[in-house]
Design a protein around this motif. Sequence first.
Motif, mmCIF file in Angstrom:
data_model
loop_
_atom_site.group_PDB
_atom_site.id
_atom_site.type_symbol
_atom_site.label_atom_id
_atom_site.label_comp_id
_atom_site.label_asym_id
_atom_site.label_seq_id
_atom_site.Cartn_x
_atom_site.Cartn_y
_atom_site.Cartn_z
ATOM 1 N N GLN A 65 2.547 -6.424 -10.018
ATOM 2 C CA GLN A 65 1.580 -5.809 -10.915
ATOM 3 C C GLN A 65 0.389 -5.308 -10.101
ATOM 4 O O GLN A 65 -0.101 -6.009 -9.226
ATOM 5 N N GLY A 66 -0.044 -4.080 -10.415
ATOM 6 C CA GLY A 66 -1.137 -3.493 -9.641
ATOM 7 C C GLY A 66 -0.608 -2.782 -8.399
ATOM 8 O O GLY A 66 0.589 -2.805 -8.097
ATOM 9 N N LYS A 96 -4.828 -4.567 -4.680
ATOM 10 C CA LYS A 96 -4.979 -5.285 -5.942
ATOM 11 C C LYS A 96 -3.641 -5.779 -6.494
ATOM 12 O O LYS A 96 -3.594 -6.366 -7.589
#
Length: 276
Positions: A240-241, A245
């Motif tokens: 995710q990201g 990040k």
Amino acid sequence: VIFAMASSEWNEVLALQKDFARTQLSSTVHRLVERNVVEIVSKLVRMGLLEVIYTIDGREYLTPSQLDKEIRDELFLHGGRINLVDLHQITNVDLKHIESRVSELIRRDRHVIVVQGQLIDRDYLDRIAEEINETLQESGQVSIADLSKTFNLPADILLENIEARLGLVIHGQLDAIGRDVLYTEAFLARQKARVRGVFSAITKPTPIVSLIAHYGFQDKLFYAVADELVTSGRLAGSMQGRAEKAIFLPEIYAKTQSNWICTFFKHNGYIEYDTL
């Protein structure tokens, strides 16, 4: 050329030919001296019957074909790579003539190129490909930037020639993202195994940057391997990201959270949004 020539010009050529033969057959005293040769050559040049290239000191003549031969000979003697300035000094011919003949050589022979003022042939590129493969097999990886410094060649020229020899002379593969690093299959297999091992031990959401820093992975290679493993379903989890990040969310964590939520709601009949 003979039939297009005026009869007076042809008569001059015949006369020169006879004089040359007669003089060379006579005694040594009467043979042609340098001045006679210069006059004959100059006349033939003026009449358009002979093309010559003068040396810088003006003491010698070369025909274009002879200069071509000397350029090829020097290229061979220098291992398939020679600077045009060096050719100019070796042949004692003006640089503009060297550049002109080299341009003609490249036009006729696609296996010869000029890179940053240096004449290079395919044999030289084949040899450095073999050196690149030896280095690659020893270290498992090598960057195009390092190779560019080692061989003093532009990165784009190296990359073009590496791609043409992959699987033939160079046994490895280029980085899929930046195409700026070469890897062996064995090195990639080890990295995939390491990445898979690290991810398999994770039980909670973890920032990717912390994994890279802790285990000493190469950023680009890690992201490429991780994406491949997740996409192919060989990792139980998801990314995710993006970039710095990015977080890895293991499947076991998601299942545990889902089970806890279902169990809490089943026993209590409610669940707060803050909890979710």
